[in-house]
Design a protein around this motif. Structure first.
Motif, PDB file in Angstrom:
ATOM      1  N   GLU A   1      10.292   6.479 -10.825  1.00 60.63           N
ATOM      2  CA  GLU A   1       9.967   5.783  -9.689  1.00 60.63           C
ATOM      3  C   GLU A   1       8.544   4.998 -10.094  1.00 60.63           C
ATOM      4  OE1 GLU A   1       8.577   6.087  -4.814  1.00 60.63           O
ATOM      5  OE2 GLU A   1       9.463   7.894  -6.087  1.00 60.63           O
ATOM      6  N   GLU A   2       7.689   5.634 -10.475  1.00 58.61           N
ATOM      7  CA  GLU A   2       6.384   5.129 -11.023  1.00 58.61           C
ATOM      8  C   GLU A   2       6.481   4.150 -11.862  1.00 58.61           C
ATOM      9  OE1 GLU A   2       7.241   8.374 -11.146  1.00 58.61           O
ATOM     10  OE2 GLU A   2       6.064   9.338  -9.458  1.00 58.61           O
ATOM     11  N   GLN A   3       7.336   4.249 -12.891  1.00 58.99           N
ATOM     12  CA  GLN A   3       7.650   3.197 -14.051  1.00 58.99           C
ATOM     13  C   GLN A   3       8.248   1.874 -13.517  1.00 58.99           C
ATOM     14  OE1 GLN A   3       6.728   3.490 -17.274  1.00 58.99           O
ATOM     15  NE2 GLN A   3       5.928   5.543 -16.968  1.00 58.99           N
ATOM     16  N   GLY A   4       9.074   2.221 -12.508  1.00 61.81           N
ATOM     17  CA  GLY A   4       9.642   1.017 -11.884  1.00 61.81           C
ATOM     18  C   GLY A   4       8.713   0.344 -10.664  1.00 61.81           C
ATOM     19  N   LYS A   5       7.714   1.002 -10.298  1.00 61.97           N
ATOM     20  CA  LYS A   5       6.788   0.606  -9.452  1.00 61.97           C
ATOM     21  C   LYS A   5       5.885  -0.569 -10.389  1.00 61.97           C
ATOM     22  CE  LYS A   5       7.077   3.396  -5.511  1.00 61.97           C
ATOM     23  NZ  LYS A   5       6.192   4.642  -4.889  1.00 61.97           N
TER      24      LYS A   5
ATOM     25  N   TYR B   1       0.926  -1.338  -0.144  1.00 63.19           N
ATOM     26  CA  TYR B   1       0.043  -0.033  -0.025  1.00 63.19           C
ATOM     27  C   TYR B   1       0.844   1.129  -0.032  1.00 63.19           C
ATOM     28  CZ  TYR B   1      -2.855   3.886   1.531  1.00 63.19           C
ATOM     29  OH  TYR B   1      -3.726   5.065   1.791  1.00 63.19           O
ATOM     30  N   TYR B   2       1.766   1.163   0.817  1.00 65.68           N
ATOM     31  CA  TYR B   2       2.683   2.423   0.753  1.00 65.68           C
ATOM     32  C   TYR B   2       3.355   2.622  -0.486  1.00 65.68           C
ATOM     33  CZ  TYR B   2       6.709   5.395   2.207  1.00 65.68           C
ATOM     34  OH  TYR B   2       7.655   6.459   2.439  1.00 65.68           O
ATOM     35  N   LEU B   3       3.745   1.610  -1.018  1.00 72.18           N
ATOM     36  CA  LEU B   3       4.554   1.848  -2.422  1.00 72.18           C
ATOM     37  C   LEU B   3       3.737   2.402  -3.501  1.00 72.18           C
ATOM     38  CD1 LEU B   3       6.716  -1.333  -2.771  1.00 72.18           C
ATOM     39  CD2 LEU B   3       7.590   1.001  -2.721  1.00 72.18           C
ATOM     40  N   TYR B   4       2.323   1.796  -3.356  1.00 76.27           N
ATOM     41  CA  TYR B   4       1.563   1.978  -4.828  1.00 76.27           C
ATOM     42  C   TYR B   4       0.211   3.165  -4.165  1.00 76.27           C
ATOM     43  CZ  TYR B   4       3.772  -1.692  -6.968  1.00 76.27           C
ATOM     44  OH  TYR B   4       4.705  -2.416  -7.713  1.00 76.27           O
ATOM     45  N   LYS B   5       0.226   3.659  -3.113  1.00 78.76           N
ATOM     46  CA  LYS B   5      -0.845   4.490  -2.567  1.00 78.76           C
ATOM     47  C   LYS B   5      -0.890   5.938  -3.742  1.00 78.76           C
ATOM     48  CE  LYS B   5       1.903   6.455   0.875  1.00 78.76           C
ATOM     49  NZ  LYS B   5       2.194   8.085   0.302  1.00 78.76           N
TER      50      LYS B   5
END
Length: 330
Positions: free
Chosen positions: A292-296, A23-27
């Motif tokens: 960061e968004e692309q990596g996630k 959740y913390y990563l993708y919020k």
């Protein structure tokens, strides 16, 4: 009842930690962002990666079959070992590390094999994997030494490690010695107990499984397959990287580094590496200039493709193993 409640609490806590990290990563990642990336994704490469992973599971099953037959008097088909393996992977998604026990229990029921010997072969198999993983980490360090040093400096503080060793090193050594002494005294006191005899029998079976590697007839095939399994892991990650525009330009050595970080994330004691895999893969991709968004999102796609594969094959394994078990009981 108390043990069951304790186990349930442990599983719930592990899952809560995994979901919290996730959740913390993708919020801050929105569906529109994911949808945009998926529209640009070449799904043919994902399919190729999944097919390669299935081939890797079969190879792993064949290698496990060699160890089983070296420690048991019975023979087993690679297909049956494959279904037991996939059932174990499925259980791992629910209870971390329980999959190793589950796949052994499956063969115990379908083929009446000794649980201790089976567990010994699994421990041996995992030990061999650890050796090859260290080789892969060393290779990644040699090829990507600059990034590796930066990464290590960010993750580990040498001053903190030195302080911890100075403060707690002696305490840890004394604790280990005390526990070993207590176990020795208990065994001496209760060595004639029925439970102790069962434990000793289990340990003998376990050791027999551990020594199976020396009895493997196809030594070349065993060690070659162990290496190829890690080549397959790399190819899985490489083709998935090719599937997405943001990672398609990664060099071969960079993909190796991403695979190493992903492997470390999967080792964490959480269900299916949820959260830890995503965090470490996204983190290392930052070092290669990927947003960061692309990596996630890349980490999400990689993880989802493998989890769906395990879910489908694991569900099929449950049905197949039940059929095998029914034949044995008839």
């Amino acid at each position: 009842m108390r043990n069951r409640a304790k186990k349930t609490l442990q599983v719930a806590l592990s899952l809560a930690i995994a979901l919290t990290i996730f959740y913390y990563l993708y919020k801050d990642i929105h569906f529109e962002q994911v949808n945009t990336v998926l529209k640009e994704t070449v799904f043919l490469w994902i399919i190729v990666s999944v097919l390669i992973s299935i081939a890797g599971y079969f190879l792993r099953a064949w290698r496990w079959k060699l160890l089983i037959e070296a420690s048991e008097t019975k023979t087993i088909s690679t297909l049956k070992a494959f279904w037991a393996l996939m059932f174990g992977y499925l259980v791992n998604l629910l209870v971390p590390r329980a999959g190793e026990l589950a796949r052994c229990a499956a063969l115990k029921k379908t083929d009446r094999m000794d649980m201790g010997r089976l567990l010994g072969t699994v421990i041996l198999e995992r030990s061999v994997d650890l050796i090859f993983m260290m080789v892969v980490v060393l290779l990644a360090f040699m090829l990507e030494s600059e990034h590796f040093i930066k990464l290590f400096a960010e993750l580990v503080s040498s001053e903190t490690l030195l302080r911890f060793t100075q403060d707690y090193g002696l305490f840890l050594v004394i604790s280990v010695l005390l526990v070993a002494a207590c176990l020795f005294v208990l065994v001496r006191i209760f060595h004639q107990s029925r439970w102790i005899r069962k434990i000793r029998q289990f340990i003998r079976q376990f050791v027999s499984g551990l020594t199976a590697i020396a009895k493997v007839k196809t030594q070349g095939g065993f060690w070659l397959s162990s290496g190829i399994i890690w080549v397959i892991y790399y190819l899985m990650m490489y083709f998935l990287a090719q599937a997405m525009p943001s990672t398609a330009s990664l060099e071969a050595s960079s993909v190796l580094m991403v695979m190493v970080m992903g492997s470390i994330g999967m080792i964490a004691p959480v269900q299916g590496g949820i959260g830890t895999f995503h965090a470490l893969v996204a983190f290392i991709l930052l070092f290669y200039g990927i947003a960061e968004e692309q990596g996630k999102i890349f980490a999400m796609v990689v993880h989802a493709s493998q989890m769906l594969t395990i879910l489908l094959l694991g569900a099929a394994a449950m049905g197949v193993l039940l059929k095998y078990q029914t034949k044995v009981t008839l």
